[in-house]
Scaffold this motif. Structure first.
Motif, mmCIF file in Angstrom:
data_model
loop_
_atom_site.group_PDB
_atom_site.id
_atom_site.type_symbol
_atom_site.label_atom_id
_atom_site.label_comp_id
_atom_site.label_asym_id
_atom_site.label_seq_id
_atom_site.Cartn_x
_atom_site.Cartn_y
_atom_site.Cartn_z
ATOM 1 N N ALA A 1 0.902 -1.167 0.209
ATOM 2 C CA ALA A 1 0.106 0.023 -0.080
ATOM 3 C C ALA A 1 0.622 1.258 -0.006
ATOM 4 C CB ALA A 1 -0.969 0.012 1.302
ATOM 5 N N MET B 1 -10.435 7.211 -0.923
ATOM 6 C CA MET B 1 -9.445 6.650 -0.031
ATOM 7 C C MET B 1 -9.992 5.821 0.710
ATOM 8 S SD MET B 1 -7.305 10.013 0.927
ATOM 9 C CE MET B 1 -6.109 9.317 1.990
ATOM 10 N N ILE C 1 -8.562 -3.226 1.427
ATOM 11 C CA ILE C 1 -7.410 -3.556 2.010
ATOM 12 C C ILE C 1 -7.771 -4.351 3.428
ATOM 13 C CG2 ILE C 1 -5.163 -3.021 3.172
ATOM 14 C CD1 ILE C 1 -4.987 -0.761 0.888
ATOM 15 N N VAL C 2 -8.569 -3.708 4.181
ATOM 16 C CA VAL C 2 -8.812 -4.423 5.467
ATOM 17 C C VAL C 2 -9.476 -5.736 5.306
ATOM 18 C CG1 VAL C 2 -10.197 -4.307 7.491
ATOM 19 C CG2 VAL C 2 -9.087 -2.075 6.771
ATOM 20 N N ALA D 1 -5.435 4.990 -3.824
ATOM 21 C CA ALA D 1 -5.706 5.663 -2.772
ATOM 22 C C ALA D 1 -4.813 6.933 -2.749
ATOM 23 C CB ALA D 1 -5.400 4.984 -1.568
ATOM 24 N N CYS E 1 -9.231 1.654 1.464
ATOM 25 C CA CYS E 1 -8.890 1.075 2.868
ATOM 26 C C CYS E 1 -9.892 0.073 3.489
ATOM 27 C CB CYS E 1 -8.932 2.210 3.993
ATOM 28 S SG CYS E 1 -7.496 3.648 3.920
#
Length: 217
Positions: A160, A187, A194-195, A174, A191
């Protein structure tokens, strides 16, 4: 908002970077971690000088922040990948950053193996090579799997950050479309994705660790 195709491509680029970097990092980090254990003063083949040199190199590489390290080894990245930016190129700095981390994770996992198991193998005439691959690694499998899950999550975080230097993937989305254009929604979505990926890797790693743990049988 960005199209689903753009998000899908970015997700694929991220997974590609993480999976390949993790595989190469373990090809380097696993033997390095085993070597750190074997050559330790309490190891099965003590080599203090070699152990000290390896430990210093690993600690130095682990201490350098990823973005700084990626910029520092740009000539190396260009020599290996043919270019310094892009998804494939970022695999080089990701591997250089992650391999020392993996080595320490492996070292920690192997050191959890009871010394009595090693003594039993030695009493039966097992060679150092046999002790490593037939005793230490099998006994440490659950811990190695947990360490693998943690390592993947760490590498995902590095990937990232690679978005700031043209690495591609969700990090680039992002930065370029979210941060640079003041789009908090983009963004946020990046996120969230990604989480979710982190949770999938984490749950899968822990499940495998439980499956490999003989104490749960």
């Amino acid at each position: 908002m960005l199209s689903p195709e753009v998000w899908a491509q970015s997700l694929w680029e991220t997974l590609y970077m993480v999976i390949v970097s993790t595989a190469v990092s373990y090809l380097i980090g696993l033997p390095l971690g085993l070597l750190l254990v074997v050559t330790n003063k309490d190891g099965i083949r003590p080599m203090p000088l070699l152990n000290t040199v390896l430990g210093v190199v690993v600690n130095i590489l682990r201490s350098i922040p990823f973005l700084i390290l990626a910029v520092m080894i740009t000539p190396m990245t260009r020599a290996i990948a043919g270019k310094a930016i892009g998804t494939t190129a970022m695999i080089v700095p990701l591997t250089v950053a992650a391999a020392p981390y993996v080595a320490r994770m492996v070292e920690s996992s192997i050191k959890e193996v009871p010394f009595g198991v090693i003594e039993a193998a030695q009493s039966m005439g097992a060679s150092p090579w046999q002790i490593v691959w037939k005793v230490l690694v099998p006994e440490a499998k659950p811990s190695l799997m947990v360490g693998g899950a943690i390592s993947i999550v760490t590498i995902l975080g590095y990937s990232a950050m690679a978005g700031f230097i043209g690495g591609g993937g969700l990090g680039t989305i992002a930065v370029n479309y979210g941060y640079n254009r003041y789009r908090a929604d983009i963004m946020l979505v990046a996120c969230i994705i990604i989480v979710i990926v982190v949770q999938i890797f984490q749950v899968a790693g822990m499940w495998l660790a439980r499956r490999l743990d003989k104490r749960n049988r």
